[in-house]
Write a protein that holds these residues in place. Structure first.
Motif, PDB file in Angstrom:
ATOM      1  N   SER A  16       0.831  -1.200   0.000  1.00  0.00           N
ATOM      2  CA  SER A  16       0.000   0.000   0.000  1.00  0.00           C
ATOM      3  C   SER A  16       0.866   1.251   0.000  1.00  0.00           C
ATOM      4  N   THR A  17       0.503   2.202  -0.866  1.00  0.00           N
ATOM      5  CA  THR A  17       1.186   3.498  -0.913  1.00  0.00           C
ATOM      6  C   THR A  17       0.241   4.580  -0.397  1.00  0.00           C
ATOM      7  N   TYR A  18       0.821   5.707  -0.026  1.00  0.00           N
ATOM      8  CA  TYR A  18       0.020   6.840   0.469  1.00  0.00           C
ATOM      9  C   TYR A  18       0.871   8.108   0.359  1.00  0.00           C
ATOM     10  N   PHE A  19       0.216   9.254   0.422  1.00  0.00           N
ATOM     11  CA  PHE A  19       0.931  10.526   0.471  1.00  0.00           C
ATOM     12  C   PHE A  19       0.991  11.003   1.912  1.00  0.00           C
ATOM     13  N   GLU A  20       2.156  11.494   2.295  1.00  0.00           N
ATOM     14  CA  GLU A  20       2.348  12.033   3.637  1.00  0.00           C
ATOM     15  C   GLU A  20       2.824  13.471   3.554  1.00  0.00           C
ATOM     16  N   ASP A  21       2.514  14.247   4.577  1.00  0.00           N
ATOM     17  CA  ASP A  21       3.022  15.618   4.645  1.00  0.00           C
ATOM     18  C   ASP A  21       4.441  15.587   5.184  1.00  0.00           C
ATOM     19  N   PHE A  22       5.338  16.213   4.461  1.00  0.00           N
ATOM     20  CA  PHE A  22       6.748  16.218   4.841  1.00  0.00           C
ATOM     21  C   PHE A  22       7.206  17.657   5.034  1.00  0.00           C
ATOM     22  N   GLU A  23       7.857  17.902   6.153  1.00  0.00           N
ATOM     23  CA  GLU A  23       8.288  19.251   6.508  1.00  0.00           C
ATOM     24  C   GLU A  23       9.731  19.475   6.064  1.00  0.00           C
ATOM     25  N   ILE A  24       9.940  20.515   5.278  1.00  0.00           N
ATOM     26  CA  ILE A  24      11.268  20.858   4.767  1.00  0.00           C
ATOM     27  C   ILE A  24      11.770  22.118   5.463  1.00  0.00           C
ATOM     28  N   ASP A  25      12.984  22.040   5.980  1.00  0.00           N
ATOM     29  CA  ASP A  25      13.617  23.201   6.604  1.00  0.00           C
ATOM     30  C   ASP A  25      14.244  24.062   5.512  1.00  0.00           C
ATOM     31  N   LEU A  26      13.805  25.340   5.415  1.00  0.00           N
ATOM     32  CA  LEU A  26      14.286  26.238   4.354  1.00  0.00           C
ATOM     33  C   LEU A  26      15.383  27.186   4.826  1.00  0.00           C
ATOM     34  N   LEU A  27      15.878  26.991   6.035  1.00  0.00           N
ATOM     35  CA  LEU A  27      16.849  27.931   6.582  1.00  0.00           C
ATOM     36  C   LEU A  27      18.086  28.065   5.706  1.00  0.00           C
ATOM     37  N   ASN A  28      18.585  26.932   5.201  1.00  0.00           N
ATOM     38  CA  ASN A  28      19.822  26.990   4.414  1.00  0.00           C
ATOM     39  C   ASN A  28      19.579  27.467   2.990  1.00  0.00           C
ATOM     40  N   ALA A  29      18.326  27.805   2.640  1.00  0.00           N
ATOM     41  CA  ALA A  29      18.020  28.318   1.303  1.00  0.00           C
ATOM     42  C   ALA A  29      17.841  29.834   1.311  1.00  0.00           C
ATOM     43  N   LEU A  30      18.024  30.459   2.477  1.00  0.00           N
ATOM     44  CA  LEU A  30      17.784  31.897   2.605  1.00  0.00           C
ATOM     45  C   LEU A  30      19.085  32.644   2.870  1.00  0.00           C
ATOM     46  N   ASP A  31      19.108  33.921   2.462  1.00  0.00           N
ATOM     47  CA  ASP A  31      20.250  34.773   2.788  1.00  0.00           C
ATOM     48  C   ASP A  31      20.347  34.938   4.297  1.00  0.00           C
ATOM     49  N   ASP A  32      21.560  35.075   4.800  1.00  0.00           N
ATOM     50  CA  ASP A  32      21.784  35.104   6.230  1.00  0.00           C
ATOM     51  C   ASP A  32      22.715  36.255   6.586  1.00  0.00           C
ATOM     52  N   VAL A 119      18.783  -1.981  -2.148  1.00  0.00           N
ATOM     53  CA  VAL A 119      18.816  -0.919  -3.153  1.00  0.00           C
ATOM     54  C   VAL A 119      18.313   0.396  -2.580  1.00  0.00           C
ATOM     55  N   ALA A 120      17.763   0.372  -1.359  1.00  0.00           N
ATOM     56  CA  ALA A 120      17.086   1.551  -0.810  1.00  0.00           C
ATOM     57  C   ALA A 120      17.928   2.231   0.259  1.00  0.00           C
ATOM     58  N   ILE A 121      17.706   3.530   0.415  1.00  0.00           N
ATOM     59  CA  ILE A 121      18.380   4.308   1.448  1.00  0.00           C
ATOM     60  C   ILE A 121      17.340   5.085   2.246  1.00  0.00           C
ATOM     61  N   PRO A 122      17.607   5.320   3.529  1.00  0.00           N
ATOM     62  CA  PRO A 122      16.681   6.102   4.349  1.00  0.00           C
ATOM     63  C   PRO A 122      16.776   7.586   4.014  1.00  0.00           C
ATOM     64  N   ASP A 123      15.883   8.375   4.597  1.00  0.00           N
ATOM     65  CA  ASP A 123      15.949   9.826   4.419  1.00  0.00           C
ATOM     66  C   ASP A 123      17.286  10.359   4.917  1.00  0.00           C
ATOM     67  N   ARG A 124      17.776  11.352   4.236  1.00  0.00           N
ATOM     68  CA  ARG A 124      19.014  11.977   4.687  1.00  0.00           C
ATOM     69  C   ARG A 124      18.727  12.857   5.899  1.00  0.00           C
ATOM     70  N   PRO A 125      19.707  13.041   6.778  1.00  0.00           N
ATOM     71  CA  PRO A 125      19.478  13.892   7.961  1.00  0.00           C
ATOM     72  C   PRO A 125      19.204  15.328   7.534  1.00  0.00           C
ATOM     73  N   SER A 126      18.369  16.009   8.294  1.00  0.00           N
ATOM     74  CA  SER A 126      18.019  17.391   7.970  1.00  0.00           C
ATOM     75  C   SER A 126      19.204  18.318   8.212  1.00  0.00           C
ATOM     76  N   PHE A 127      19.133  19.499   7.606  1.00  0.00           N
ATOM     77  CA  PHE A 127      20.185  20.494   7.784  1.00  0.00           C
ATOM     78  C   PHE A 127      20.295  20.894   9.259  1.00  0.00           C
ATOM     79  N   ALA A 128      19.131  21.053   9.912  1.00  0.00           N
ATOM     80  CA  ALA A 128      19.137  21.453  11.324  1.00  0.00           C
ATOM     81  C   ALA A 128      19.810  20.397  12.197  1.00  0.00           C
TER      82      ALA A 128
END
Length: 240
Positions: A16-32, A119-128
């Motif tokens: 069974s497949t499904y769509f999930e809400d995934f939270e993306i941290d955008l901090l490293n995509a912004l000017d600082d 053949v599969a890999i887990p999610d990569r660790p977040s930037f935070a």
């Protein structure tokens, strides 16, 4: 490979497949700037995932030996509902697992979970989380250690193609061949060696990628042999 006969191939639980809400941290995509404190900014996007499942494989072996298992998922019907011939679908087959297994003489039951897939890999660790781990390493004078970071492989959550609410049929194709296919002894099963090989080592399989679907299949009866088996599985999609 006449040492084994595949007696059964099945799935424990629903595919069974499904769509999930995934939270993306955008901090490293912004000017600082150093003069202004960081502001936490995140985005939520839907992404495909699947429920965990297990493969149950029954194998009879004439003698104790290491064997190579290769598991593929293949489309069964085209968009007009016409069933594919094996030679047509082999280009669309997806390797979902490859592993080496010790078999004892007689009856064997092999269980592989989707989390075991080579053949599969887990999610990569977040930037935070990387920033936090680095800060802790600096403050303690210890090592910067991040586990389970692999850059190559099929994302675990995309191991199954999207199903449908009524269910979409696929072929599950399994071949069991001699363990002599292995190039490396004591394979590290924490690595995604199915596609990517092993860092610093030769590619661990003597056979070509895609084997035994890497050549023209002039007649499906060529694969109607004891060490090859395919069955129909159904993948559902939960739209709720």
């Amino acid at each position: 490979y006449d040492n084994v006969e595949i007696t059964s191939l099945g799935v424990d639980g629903e595919l069974s497949t499904y769509f999930e809400d995934f939270e993306i941290d955008l901090l490293n995509a912004l000017d600082d700037t150093e003069t202004i404190d960081d502001v936490e900014i995140k985005a939520v996007v839907p992404r495909l995932n699947h429920k965990k499942y297990s493969l149950n494989i029954g194998v009879d072996a004439k003698k104790a030996e290491t064997a190579t298992f290769r598991v593929y998922l293949c489309p069964k019907y085209d968009n007009n509902g016409v069933q594919y011939r094996l030679d047509e679908i082999r280009w669309g087959c997806l390797l979902v697992d490859k592993f080496w297994q010790e078999l004892s003489a007689g009856s064997n039951t092999v269980t592989r979970t989707s989390a075991d897939s080579s053949v599969a890999i887990p999610d990569r660790p977040s930037f935070a989380s990387l920033v936090k781990a680095a800060d802790e390493a600096v403050s303690s004078g210890g090592d910067f250690a991040v586990e389970n970071v692999r850059a190559c492989g099929q994302p675990q959550r995309l191991l199954l193609p999207k199903g449908s609410e009524s269910g979409t049929d696929f072929f599950m194709f399994l071949s069991v061949t001699s363990g002599d296919d292995a190039v490396v002894d004591n394979i590290d099963h924490t690595q995604s060696y199915g596609y990517c090989g092993i860092k610093g080592e030769k590619y661990p399989d003597k056979r070509a990628m895609g084997y035994p679907l890497d050549r023209r299949v002039v007649d499906w009866r060529l694969f109607d042999i004891p060490n090859i088996k395919w069955t129909t599985v159904t993948i559902f999609h939960n739209a709720d």
